[in-house]
Motif scaffolding. Sequence first.
Motif, PDB file in Angstrom:
ATOM      1  N   THR A  96      34.532  41.217  46.818  1.00  0.00           N
ATOM      2  CA  THR A  96      34.867  42.120  47.920  1.00  0.00           C
ATOM      3  C   THR A  96      34.642  41.353  49.210  1.00  0.00           C
ATOM      4  N   ALA A  97      34.678  42.051  50.337  1.00  0.00           N
ATOM      5  CA  ALA A  97      34.434  41.371  51.615  1.00  0.00           C
ATOM      6  C   ALA A  97      32.958  41.069  51.812  1.00  0.00           C
ATOM      7  N   ALA A  98      32.097  41.674  51.007  1.00  0.00           N
ATOM      8  CA  ALA A  98      30.676  41.343  51.088  1.00  0.00           C
ATOM      9  C   ALA A  98      30.508  39.897  50.641  1.00  0.00           C
ATOM     10  N   PRO A  99      29.588  39.147  51.263  1.00  0.00           N
ATOM     11  CA  PRO A  99      29.473  37.727  50.920  1.00  0.00           C
ATOM     12  C   PRO A  99      29.018  37.523  49.483  1.00  0.00           C
ATOM     13  N   ARG A 140      39.034  50.162  45.889  1.00  0.00           N
ATOM     14  CA  ARG A 140      39.628  50.004  47.221  1.00  0.00           C
ATOM     15  C   ARG A 140      39.072  48.787  47.930  1.00  0.00           C
ATOM     16  N   ARG A 141      37.899  48.329  47.523  1.00  0.00           N
ATOM     17  CA  ARG A 141      37.261  47.237  48.235  1.00  0.00           C
ATOM     18  C   ARG A 141      37.522  45.875  47.594  1.00  0.00           C
ATOM     19  N   LEU A 142      38.233  45.834  46.491  1.00  0.00           N
ATOM     20  CA  LEU A 142      38.447  44.555  45.811  1.00  0.00           C
ATOM     21  C   LEU A 142      39.312  43.635  46.660  1.00  0.00           C
ATOM     22  N   GLN A 143      38.855  42.400  46.818  1.00  0.00           N
ATOM     23  CA  GLN A 143      39.656  41.408  47.525  1.00  0.00           C
ATOM     24  C   GLN A 143      40.422  40.546  46.539  1.00  0.00           C
ATOM     25  N   SER A 161      25.597  48.321  39.736  1.00  0.00           N
ATOM     26  CA  SER A 161      26.490  48.089  40.873  1.00  0.00           C
ATOM     27  C   SER A 161      27.723  48.959  40.725  1.00  0.00           C
ATOM     28  N   VAL A 162      28.158  49.484  41.838  1.00  0.00           N
ATOM     29  CA  VAL A 162      29.386  50.262  41.852  1.00  0.00           C
ATOM     30  C   VAL A 162      30.316  49.612  42.866  1.00  0.00           C
ATOM     31  N   ILE A 163      31.453  49.120  42.391  1.00  0.00           N
ATOM     32  CA  ILE A 163      32.380  48.404  43.268  1.00  0.00           C
ATOM     33  C   ILE A 163      33.676  49.202  43.346  1.00  0.00           C
ATOM     34  N   PRO A 164      33.886  49.919  44.430  1.00  0.00           N
ATOM     35  CA  PRO A 164      35.110  50.718  44.537  1.00  0.00           C
ATOM     36  C   PRO A 164      36.344  49.815  44.473  1.00  0.00           C
ATOM     37  N   VAL A 221      27.543  45.492  52.853  1.00  0.00           N
ATOM     38  CA  VAL A 221      28.670  45.440  53.784  1.00  0.00           C
ATOM     39  C   VAL A 221      29.079  43.992  53.954  1.00  0.00           C
ATOM     40  N   SER A 266      30.618  39.889  44.129  1.00  0.00           N
ATOM     41  CA  SER A 266      30.193  41.279  44.143  1.00  0.00           C
ATOM     42  C   SER A 266      29.870  41.795  42.760  1.00  0.00           C
ATOM     43  N   LEU A 310      28.035  49.303  46.280  1.00  0.00           N
ATOM     44  CA  LEU A 310      26.798  50.068  46.241  1.00  0.00           C
ATOM     45  C   LEU A 310      26.029  49.635  45.015  1.00  0.00           C
TER      46      LEU A 310
END
Lengths: 559, 193
Positions: B158-161, B133-136, B128-131, A501, B164, A481
């Motif tokens: 993350t999974a975002a291209p 849980r989303r770290l790859q 930016s806020v990167i949870p 996303v 992140s 976000l």
Amino acid sequence: MSRPDPGPLDGEPTRLHPAVLGVWALQGVFSIVVIVVLTGIVPAAGAAMLAVIVATMVLRYLRFRWRLEPDALIIDEGIFIRKRRVIRRERIQTVDLERGISHRILGVVEVRIEAIGAGGTEGKLSAVDPATADTLRRILLGRERRAGAPWTDGTTEGPRHPDETGHPDETEALPESADARPSSGERIQEPAASRAADSPEVEERVRTVVPPERLVVAGMTGGRVGVAAALVGFLFQTIPEDWWMEGLGFLAETTPDPTSVVGIRILVVLAIFALLGGFFLSVVATVFTHWDFTLSETDETLGVRRGLFTEHRDTVPYRRIQAVQVEENVVRRLLGLGAVRVVVAGRAGGSGNEGTDLLLPIGKRHEVYQIARDVVGLEGEGRPPLERMPWRARSRRYVRALVAAAVVAALVGLVVAGRLDASWWPGVAVAFGSVLLPGLALAEGAYRGLGWTDEGDHLVVSEGVLNRRTTFVRIDRLQVLETSQNPFQRLGGLATLHLRVARPLLGSSPRALDLGADGAQRWREAVARRVGRPTDRSRDDVSATPAHGIDEGLWLPGV
Amino acid sequence: MSWSSEIEADSREGGHPEGDSRWSEVDDREELSGGPRRLDPRVRSYWWVRGAIYTVVLGGAALMADMGWFVPRLVPGGWPEGAFSTGVVVVVLTFSVVGPLIAYERWRFALREEDLWIRRGILIRSVSVIPYRRLQFVDTEQGPIARIFGLAELVVHTAAPGTSGRVPGLDADEAEILRERLAHLEPSLDEPT
């Protein structure tokens, strides 16, 4: 159904269907024609080239092997440099089947596998017999195992939990379930093909079929061409007839002077005819590529079938869908129509893949929003009521229109001051006004196109005036976000919330443009909290995913 | 609340507009663990050195175009020799000197309860806020100039291209520690909120 011999689906390295040679030959018809022509002129060179092409084709066929392992699809290929491609099941996003004319003649299909992290199509099987292709697609997109069950035990379709499916009646009929079967990791020695084919979950329900006349409407109202055509139609109505006749009459004249008024008129008329031709072609192309457009669903996947000459059958699992977007351009909005797209990570929008993201090329507004809601699992119907952005967002757009008009007026003013006498000065005012008025109308439209709402598990944002896009995002698909503010937004105390996303590299992230800076920040925190620490409901899904992986929790349409 | 005071707001304020229950979840937001932090002050010097290199490269190219060394003169004939390259050097140098100061003032990062929080940007400012849980995966990067200063950059994916989030200008050892900490974070899924 049982297979007598072990095939690629049982892990046996297998060549493509021999018909692939015919497919490649037919696809290479052009080069063959060139060779034939060459042969007519220089027989030896032509024959040599033909031999090389045929040999390459045969070698390519002989070297190509594919097989399905429990957790991956493995493709070995390459004539000089041999490659092994391992596409792990958990990376696979979509499986698309395509039948071009050459495939139809030979009774085979092409399978395209799109995986996350790949630039283009990750795996392509140029010719597979239809039954195998169908089974392969089903296995590759089948539900993965829950936590505790090893990935490698892919010979059983992943079980489903009644709570997750939302279809308890059907679920009870399923013979296999995670709770009943100990996750020992032992291999079940049952041919994958027979089991997948017997599985009751493959039942496909047709959701919508788009009739041809609707596709004509889609072609006529689609994209930029539609908007341009609407403008042209408007011109036809407003410009007096003799103007046209004059322009057409002078078409016969040789070498019109482009600087003369008549010359310009001829050019305009020609341009409009070119536009009409393009418009007609685009309508025909839309009808052909979307012919017999059928949207169907199973409990786990969405399927699209379309195409007159080249038939496509695209399949997307719900859990791979990152966002859904409803597109309504100006013309369609007036007619109460719209289109639906999905955002899927890994499916490249490049050549050969145009339109693969369309869930519905055209539909009535309520229908379009219903599909979007069902796909993301948002209850209710119609376009969700959206919150407006603060007044400052409107002012910002009006100021922008004013500045644009002022710049145009200033440029016209420079020209006037330099070249023409003072009697032309009113022209500056006309220029200012003629940019300002449509500018203000667009500004108001752009402001009204903006909106956002937070439905707990879902966020909905919209923007756009000529093409309004309403995007539905599930909280459990969000990766990052971000709030951002450019200098102009800073002046107005506005900020944009980006909802990042996993998406195709070239696609853009959903965003809420020009929220109040305060609100953007609070909303970001509220959403980040839900992403970072999922609510009770989504915690069930999380347990099925690797700790640091993408959340691949089940995403089923609402009931 | 002004944007510039956001850092305070992010760490302490949990208030929500009255009558709007949508924001109620913000209320019991945890404090930033340790609060937002600045980058290592050495990062300014690092950026200055980098800026000096840009200035030399761009200034050299401009000088070549200006004086017609090795290439045909690309500057309009009416301009006095040296004017164009001087202009380029002044502009680039100004940005290279001032940019790092503003960027350093602007940069903050925090490892919060559930996410990595990064504030940055000179013209376009962003948070930016990167949870977690989303770290790859999490990287540290160190270029040759950064190595001289003993700095490293933390890069999270993350999974975002694309990337992140990145935090430049960390002490090299600290970057390692942060990387390991992030890489081994287990998301807290157990206790309901």
